[in-house]
Design an enzyme around this catalytic site. Structure first.
Site, PDB file in Angstrom:
ATOM      1  N   GLU A 172     -68.855  62.926  54.462  1.00 33.25           N
ATOM      2  CA  GLU A 172     -67.576  62.416  54.968  1.00 33.25           C
ATOM      3  C   GLU A 172     -67.670  61.944  56.422  1.00 33.25           C
ATOM      4  OE1 GLU A 172     -64.467  65.263  54.129  1.00 33.25           O
ATOM      5  OE2 GLU A 172     -64.612  64.921  51.972  1.00 33.25           O
ATOM      6  N   GLU A 208     -67.085  65.217  45.216  1.00 39.98           N
ATOM      7  CA  GLU A 208     -65.993  66.162  45.481  1.00 39.98           C
ATOM      8  C   GLU A 208     -64.766  65.668  44.733  1.00 39.98           C
ATOM      9  OE1 GLU A 208     -65.058  67.538  49.428  1.00 39.98           O
ATOM     10  OE2 GLU A 208     -67.142  67.317  50.106  1.00 39.98           O
TER      11      GLU A 208
END
Length: 499
Positions: free
Chosen positions: A173, A292
């Site tokens: 991320e 995710e």
């Protein structure tokens, strides 16, 4: 009663069922590792300190890959801290979750845990506060057989055989301002390309995952993927997607249609990746690692200020307790991943134990299945062969967040000697009668038909009532002359195996 009709044509093949679709995620966050996977004082603990009651549940869940050790945690992680004699490992502050990391579970221990669960490691690298050389060092430690400084260190630490990690995440991320060391797409793309190129000099067959957007809601979504892939396209194999969903403001109807947003997310990233490929005149296709995904009540956790400045070891963080409605959404999201098996070839339910997880534990006490455990474990067990795209004719309803959505959604898989049909009913108050045309499959009998539902869509499994919600056989399922008829309760997920 509303009615729906589904046609399953075994010629409408999307792609093979990818076993890596049934992956999960273990991050050093809250109680995922400590008192989740690892609790040396627990009655079920093995010689490594791992809870074998949890191991048994993970085996039942059917995970095939596990992403490790983060997540946001990895952007401040020094992998060297987690190997060697445990009594010499340093305690560090984890800035991501404001807790203390003891490093009592590290790479070598986790690799042994994976063998207990018959799962493959997907290893994440720290590109937030580190770079190319530490990545190459970790690759040497993990994968080189012996005869070099770092591979011999692994042998000396008690692991003579290399871990042979094939999948590597190039950071986590990196577009998010919450990430330690976050970067612009241009800066990250350059670093990821250099790191990937160096790693493939060591092993050209590694499978590398570059960071995509942290969510489709990010202001840089789309442009981030384009920029990063323009730098990394020739070096990587996957771009990551992350998505979490929750019911907002009591809008259950929109929440139940969350899979339509995931569908949009995947299609957009595929189009962006292919655009870069076309620009480069490349025949290569970048696949998606949806590493995710889950239901996560982020708004509630933010407001409760679970992440604070107390710097505790393994605090209780992000321990969502899931309802029937949450499980129906998880089941539907997994169905959507299957529908995209041509390009989504790896995925990770985040996370595995205690932290927004299908499995919960109590220190010194039991481990139990959350409601979300069941659609994952049953789909992992039944889905095999090839994914079939069904034709669904069903009523629609209007959602505030996702526009028009079908009341019924479906996907199917077909193997040599069996088939499986997965269905959801998003209807809030009415059962739906569904007919599934499976004549092309040649199926002659129902092997099992199970439904996850409850009169209370918010019913949950808890420490004091661990089996409040479980799947039950659906007696309405009838197969006659190639037509499968079944009644789906409102807010329900159903799996049917055919032989």
């Amino acid at each position: 009663m509303p009615r729906a009709h589904v046609i399953v044509d075994k010629q409408a093949v999307i792609a093979p069922v990818r076993r890596r679709t049934f992956g999960s995620f273990v991050e050093h966050l809250g109680r995922c590792v400590y008192t989740g996977l690892y609790e040396p004082e627990h009655p079920s603990a093995n010689e490594d300190g791992f809870r074998m009651d949890v191991v048994e549940l993970v085996r039942e869940l059917g995970t095939r890959t596990v992403r490790y050790p983060g997540g946001n945690f990895v952007s401040g992680f020094r992998w060297e801290d987690s190997v060697g004699p445990r009594d010499k490992r340093p305690v560090r502050r984890d800035l991501a979750w404001h807790s203390l990391e003891s490093n009592q579970v590290g790479l070598d221990e986790f690799a042994r845990w994976l063998k207990l669960t018959d799962s493959e490691m997907m290893l994440a690298l720290n590109l937030g506060t580190r770079g190319i050389l530490p990545a190459l060092d970790l690759l040497e430690y993990a994968n080189h057989p012996s005869g070099t400084a770092l591979s011999d260190l692994r042998v000396a630490n008690g692991t003579p055989e290399p871990h042979n990690v094939r999948m590597w995440c190039l950071g986590n991320e990196m577009d998010g301002p919450w990430q330690t060391g976050f970067m612009t797409a241009d800066d990250y793309g350059k670093l990821a390309a250099r790191t990937a190129g160096a790693m493939k000099m060591a092993d050209k067959d590694l499978e590398l995952v570059v960071c995509g957007s942290s969510g489709s809601w990010m202001p840089t979504f789309g442009d981030w993927e384009r920029t990063v892939l323009e730098h990394t396209y020739d070096h990587v194999d996957y771009v990551s997607c992350h998505a979490y969903y929750q019911e907002l403001d009591g809008d259950l109807g929109s929440f139940l249609a969350s899979a339509t947003d995931m569908d949009y997310f995947i299609d957009t990233v595929v189009a962006t990746a292919d655009h870069v490929g076309y620009k480069k005149r490349s025949n290569k296709k970048i696949n998606i690692s949806f590493d995710e995904w889950n239901v996560w009540y982020q708004k509630e956790h933010h407001e409760s200020d679970e992440v604070n400045d107390e710097w505790r070891h393994a605090p209780r963080q992000l321990e969502d307790v899931y309802s029937v409605a949450d499980a129906v959404v998880v089941g539907n999201l997994l169905m959507t991943l299957l529908k995209h098996s041509d390009r989504v070839t790896s995925a990770s339910l985040a996370q595995l134990v205690n932290v927004i997880a299908p499995i919960m534990t109590e220190p010194g006490g039991p481990a139990w299945r959350q409601t979300t455990f069941y659609p994952f474990s049953i789909t992992s067990r039944l889905a095999a062969g090839e994914v079939i795209r069904p034709v669904v004719e069903a009523p629609t309803y209007t959602t505030a967040r996702h526009g028009e959505a079908s009341v019924v959604d479906a996907v199917a898989t077909v193997d040599e000697d069996r088939a499986a049909v997965f269905l959801v009913n998003r209807g809030l108050s009415q059962a739906t009668q569904v007919t599934v045309d499976v004549r092309s499959l040649g199926s002659s009998r129902i092997l099992e038909a199970v439904t996850l539902a409850d009169p209370d869509a918010y019913a949950k499994n808890t420490l004091t009532e661990q089996n409040r919600v479980t799947p039950h056989a659906n007696p309405s399922a009838i197969l006659s002359d190639g037509l499968l008829s079944i009644e789906l309760p409102p807010v329900s997920w159903t799996a049917i195996a055919l032989g």
